[in-house]
Design an enzyme around this catalytic site. Sequence first.
Site, PDB file in Angstrom:
ATOM      1  N   SER A 238      50.192  11.604  29.250  1.00  0.00           N
ATOM      2  CA  SER A 238      50.899  12.494  30.156  1.00  0.00           C
ATOM      3  C   SER A 238      52.036  13.205  29.417  1.00  0.00           C
ATOM      4  O   SER A 238      52.850  12.574  28.755  1.00  0.00           O
ATOM      5  CB  SER A 238      51.452  11.673  31.322  1.00  0.00           C
ATOM      6  OG  SER A 238      52.158  12.536  32.155  1.00  0.00           O
ATOM      7  N   GLY A 239      52.057  14.534  29.559  1.00  0.00           N
ATOM      8  CA  GLY A 239      53.111  15.318  28.916  1.00  0.00           C
ATOM      9  C   GLY A 239      52.772  15.745  27.498  1.00  0.00           C
ATOM     10  O   GLY A 239      53.604  16.318  26.801  1.00  0.00           O
TER      11      GLY A 239
ATOM     12  N   THR B  12      47.336  20.302  29.989  1.00  0.00           N
ATOM     13  CA  THR B  12      47.185  21.411  30.935  1.00  0.00           C
ATOM     14  C   THR B  12      47.509  22.735  30.244  1.00  0.00           C
ATOM     15  O   THR B  12      46.811  23.733  30.425  1.00  0.00           O
ATOM     16  CB  THR B  12      48.103  21.173  32.151  1.00  0.00           C
ATOM     17  OG1 THR B  12      47.837  19.859  32.626  1.00  0.00           O
ATOM     18  CG2 THR B  12      47.863  22.177  33.237  1.00  0.00           C
TER      19      THR B  12
ATOM     20  N   ASN C  42      56.611  13.876  32.554  1.00  0.00           N
ATOM     21  CA  ASN C  42      56.282  15.304  32.494  1.00  0.00           C
ATOM     22  C   ASN C  42      56.746  15.963  33.784  1.00  0.00           C
ATOM     23  O   ASN C  42      56.472  15.476  34.876  1.00  0.00           O
ATOM     24  CB  ASN C  42      54.753  15.431  32.337  1.00  0.00           C
ATOM     25  CG  ASN C  42      54.311  16.873  32.203  1.00  0.00           C
ATOM     26  OD1 ASN C  42      55.129  17.788  32.230  1.00  0.00           O
ATOM     27  ND2 ASN C  42      53.011  17.063  32.046  1.00  0.00           N
TER      28      ASN C  42
ATOM     29  N   SER D 225      53.461  17.257  35.742  1.00  0.00           N
ATOM     30  CA  SER D 225      52.362  16.343  35.431  1.00  0.00           C
ATOM     31  C   SER D 225      51.186  16.550  36.391  1.00  0.00           C
ATOM     32  O   SER D 225      51.368  16.622  37.613  1.00  0.00           O
ATOM     33  CB  SER D 225      52.884  14.906  35.552  1.00  0.00           C
ATOM     34  OG  SER D 225      51.861  14.017  35.229  1.00  0.00           O
ATOM     35  N   SER D 226      49.993  16.658  35.808  1.00  0.00           N
ATOM     36  CA  SER D 226      48.810  16.803  36.671  1.00  0.00           C
ATOM     37  C   SER D 226      48.521  15.434  37.270  1.00  0.00           C
ATOM     38  O   SER D 226      48.343  14.465  36.544  1.00  0.00           O
ATOM     39  CB  SER D 226      47.616  17.258  35.852  1.00  0.00           C
ATOM     40  OG  SER D 226      48.007  18.252  34.947  1.00  0.00           O
TER      41      SER D 226
ATOM     42  N   GLY E 103      45.906  11.747  31.152  1.00  0.00           N
ATOM     43  CA  GLY E 103      45.837  11.004  29.896  1.00  0.00           C
ATOM     44  C   GLY E 103      45.928   9.514  30.124  1.00  0.00           C
ATOM     45  O   GLY E 103      46.318   9.041  31.198  1.00  0.00           O
TER      46      GLY E 103
ATOM     47  N   GLU F  78      47.246   6.068  30.438  1.00  0.00           N
ATOM     48  CA  GLU F  78      48.586   5.821  30.969  1.00  0.00           C
ATOM     49  C   GLU F  78      48.913   4.333  30.889  1.00  0.00           C
ATOM     50  O   GLU F  78      48.185   3.501  31.388  1.00  0.00           O
ATOM     51  CB  GLU F  78      48.627   6.272  32.431  1.00  0.00           C
ATOM     52  CG  GLU F  78      49.811   7.113  32.758  1.00  0.00           C
ATOM     53  CD  GLU F  78      49.690   7.785  34.123  1.00  0.00           C
ATOM     54  OE1 GLU F  78      50.152   8.916  34.264  1.00  0.00           O
ATOM     55  OE2 GLU F  78      49.124   7.184  35.055  1.00  0.00           O
TER      56      GLU F  78
END
Length: 1078
Positions: A107-108, A112, A157, A160-161, A387, A389
């Site tokens: 993440s981050g 994306t 993030n 974050s998605s 991602g 995690e």
Amino acid sequence: MEVKTSLLDNMIGVGDMVLLEPLNEDSFIMNLRNRFDHNEIYTYIGSVVISMNPYRSLPIYTPQKVEEYRNRNFYELSPHIYALADEAYRSLRDQDKDQCILITGESGAGKTEASKLVMSYVAAVCGKGQEVNKVKEQLLQSNPVLEAFGNAKTMRNDNSSRFGKYMDIEFDFKGDPLGGVISNYLLEKSRVCKQPRGERNFHIFYQLLSGASDDTLVKLKLDRDFSKYNYLSLDSANVNGLDDAASFRTVRNAMQIVGFMEAEVQSVLELVAAVLKLGNIEFKPESRVNGFDESRVKDKNDLKEMCELLGIEQSVLERAFSYRTVEAKMEKMSTTLNVAQAYYARDALAKNLYSRLFSWLVTRINESIKAQAKTRHKVMGVLDIYGFEIFEVRDNSFEQFIINYCNEKLQQIFIELTLREEQEEYIREDIEWTNIEYFNNAVICDLIENNQNGILAMLDEECLRPGTVTDDTFLDKLNTICAEHQHFESRLNKNSKFLTDHSLPHSCFRIQHYAGKVLYRVEGFVDKNNDLLYRDLSQAMYKATHSLMRQLFPEGNPAKVNLKRPPTAGFQFKASVGVLMKNLQTKNPNYIRCIKPNDKKVAHIFTDSLVCHQVRYLGLVENVRVRRAGYAFRQPYESCLERYKMLCKKTWPHWRGPARDGVEVLLTDCSVPTEEFAYGRSKIFIRNPRTLFTLEERRRACLEDLATLIQKIYRGWKSRTHFLLLKKSQVVVAAWYRRYAQQNKYQKIKSATLVMQSFIRGWKARNILRQLKYEKRCKEAVTTIAAYWHGTQVRREYRKFFRANAGKKIYDFTIQRIMQKYFLGLKTTTMSPMDNSWPAKPYGFLEGAHTQLRRIFHLWRCKKYRGQFTEEKKAVYEEKLEASEIFKDKKALYPSSVSQPFKGDYLEIQKNPKYQKLNSAMEEKVLLADLVNKINRANGKGSPRLFLLTKSNFVLADQKTGQVKASVPLPDLASVSVSTQSDGFFALKLKEGSASASKGDFLLSSEHLIEIITKLHRIGTTAADRDQINIDISDEFLVQFKQDKVCVKFIQGGPKNGNSAACKRKNNRLLEVSVPSP
Ligand SMILES: Nc1ncnc2c1ncn2[C@@H]1O[C@H](COP(=O)(O)OP(=O)(O)OP(=O)(O)O)[C@@H](O)[C@H]1O
Ligand SMILES: [Mg+2]
């Protein structure tokens, strides 16, 4: 000419990790760091792109960059995500291979962003046109919509998605986009009700409250204040760098572009508002008779508003929060819900409402972006999945388990496909395949997804099992079934290995993922997997009049009551991941592995440990090893020959034969050991990066020589060109100068010639003129000489006929004629002596004569005039002349006397008998007889007397009697005094001592004074025996009266005195005569 470049040019570190020497984790990270520090965020592992998140905008995504990477080979330029996108797009367009772009990372890490970069690159390079542009725009604009509803700020993030996304972009045979299909995976719906500390709910909630107009908020029954909503965390409601209001406008705009109707947008916002309202519904316990607590809605206002928004009957919903209908064996039973259950039901409803809304959005977007044409499409899939995690602080729960499972699957497919591709290439190139050792995570996937004893299968089993099911029973099950698995760890495991492992709590199990160990807490696993929504609620929702509710809650349809349990979340996910994997396997994969450089979300910081961790779990070093297992580097023969041909004389500058032979010659010439390379069909394979670097080194050195050579040739060429130019210029200048000089010289010569010519012509002309003049003179001279000669001849001949002095005669004659004419001209003058006229002189030479003549003539004329005079007249004129001599210009009386003839005897004494006696008494002839006044001295008055003059004396006699009063001989007369004026006074002064003097002088006045005095003077001058009488003319003189001398003074009197002068005695000594002014 296109300049061939290579990835190897100007490399920072190594652009392709495959070339890393020595290859180990440290050097790998060092290389990443080195490149990151130099803003090189992309690095290759063969065809895989590693992307470091720069956390700042770099100028490497400009349209110029797009153009730079467009249609260029992958290894031609420095590593870039555009190179991968270009490669994928071109092989899709040109080789008809479906592509998928797999973006992984935690993440981050920038997944994306990477997916958006790929999409924007493809949009920029693919075809253009009104329709195509619209499709592109819709595909790109689906991102902001999905990000608003599916992204949230998390600790890792800010954007974050919270869902997995796979998007298929469909292209036609030309490579123009036709449309797309989006699949979404497992939205993290628990976030709707509860957000961990420091994190936010989905962006849309904040965007709506910040960005919607007041009107819209009123319609949605919302308040702008975040704090009024239980579901919105407050501690990080405002995120730095995020403008929710602006984002809201972007989202609305994007929805419009994607094709949402205004009413649809409104419905969506109503559902969002309803979720917020739902969160505010609170419950209170109410005791029932049978001792059960039953929940009741505390404040019905929010419930009412929510029901209004969704068009639900309030009582229906209220009941659904208090009771639950359970159906078993065709029997319906209603049980009450306690407060906790009511809250559970409320949150479940909120989560479902939101997650179903999200899925509906995806479906709706898909409807819009769906490809219209039914023809076969080429597809490029972009996978942006959450991602791997691992939460160290927080518990990892069901969501993380699912996410990590997905990542395991992706890793597996990655390994599989990479190896497969490698193997395929070796086969294709006819190179012997050597087996490669690598870790295959299939075993972990199997642990999770195995249908019999996989973790997911067991969770499902637990969920479906009758009887009491808890998270602990599930863990027990795991402990029994998975105990032996080498990647499963649990404290309650029979395997004694973990009994004393205190890092492993009792309520947890640990899985050794390919990316590391993850500790999962079982709490919530069963619930989340069940994902239960009470049927009463779904039925209540189905009854709502809101346009979307029936679509979102189809199971609420009472007509289709299905007693079968809905598939569990885990099951659904596994199925969709399975579909995805199948889908991906049919496509040509392209990998982007995103790495997060630091945990602080800031630029320029590279945390080694964090990167090392990611490098490890992404298996990147492993990836390099796989790639290098056989041969580290491969390159098409053409490129290889093009790049290194300068190392061998035979291949430089051109190799005429096939490229493969050229490379062979080249490598042999460079003495590269034969085990270092293998010849494929189209590529040369180099085993060791060192060999490549040696070649590069030699190339660099060679390039320097070549550069010098080029420089030398260029300089030579430049100097020569310059010289030629100078020479040409010099020739031009010289030509011009010569022309100029010659022109000047010619002009000078021309003008000199003209001068000379004119001089010569002048000289000639003058000569001719002189000649002509001379001739003319000669002619004239001849004529003259001839004339003279003729004259002489004639004269000589005729001399005898002329007298010698003819000239003089003629002269004299001429003079005579002139004089004659002159004299005749003088004839006009009169004989009067008074005439002053005289003709002008006719000739200059007569001037003297002319004046003399005039004088002579005058004299002659006067003489003539005089000659006419008689004796008497002559005497008279003599007297007149004498009078003139005496008085002219001396006495004013004179002019009046000139015209009067001197009569002498005015008394006619001889004739007048009266004076007979007197006359007879006179002894001599009387020269003058006149009447005078004798002035009396006493009073100045005159008494008349007769005055007689003879040659010897003068007599004064009485006028009446004629008796002589005085007779004075002229010799006694000394002088006569007269005034200068026009008076007739005169004094006869006697000589002192004479006999007559005793009586004194006589002061007389006469009208004929001039005549009297003239005659007196004449007698004096003519008488030889006597002295001349003095005539004294002055206005003041003395007169002797007996004894006394009296002064007589003449003064100019005024006109009043009359015409005659008057004498007045002034005193004894003065008599004053006033004379009238003339
Ligand atoms: N190439 C890039 N250039 C500049 N900034 C970037 C780039 N990639 C990522 N970022 C920054 O990093 C942030 C996080 O990136 P992104 O949202 O793509 O991460 P992610 O991998 O999708 O994370 P998640 O798994 O949480 O969705 C972005 O909001 C952006 O600020
Ligand atoms: Mg993301």
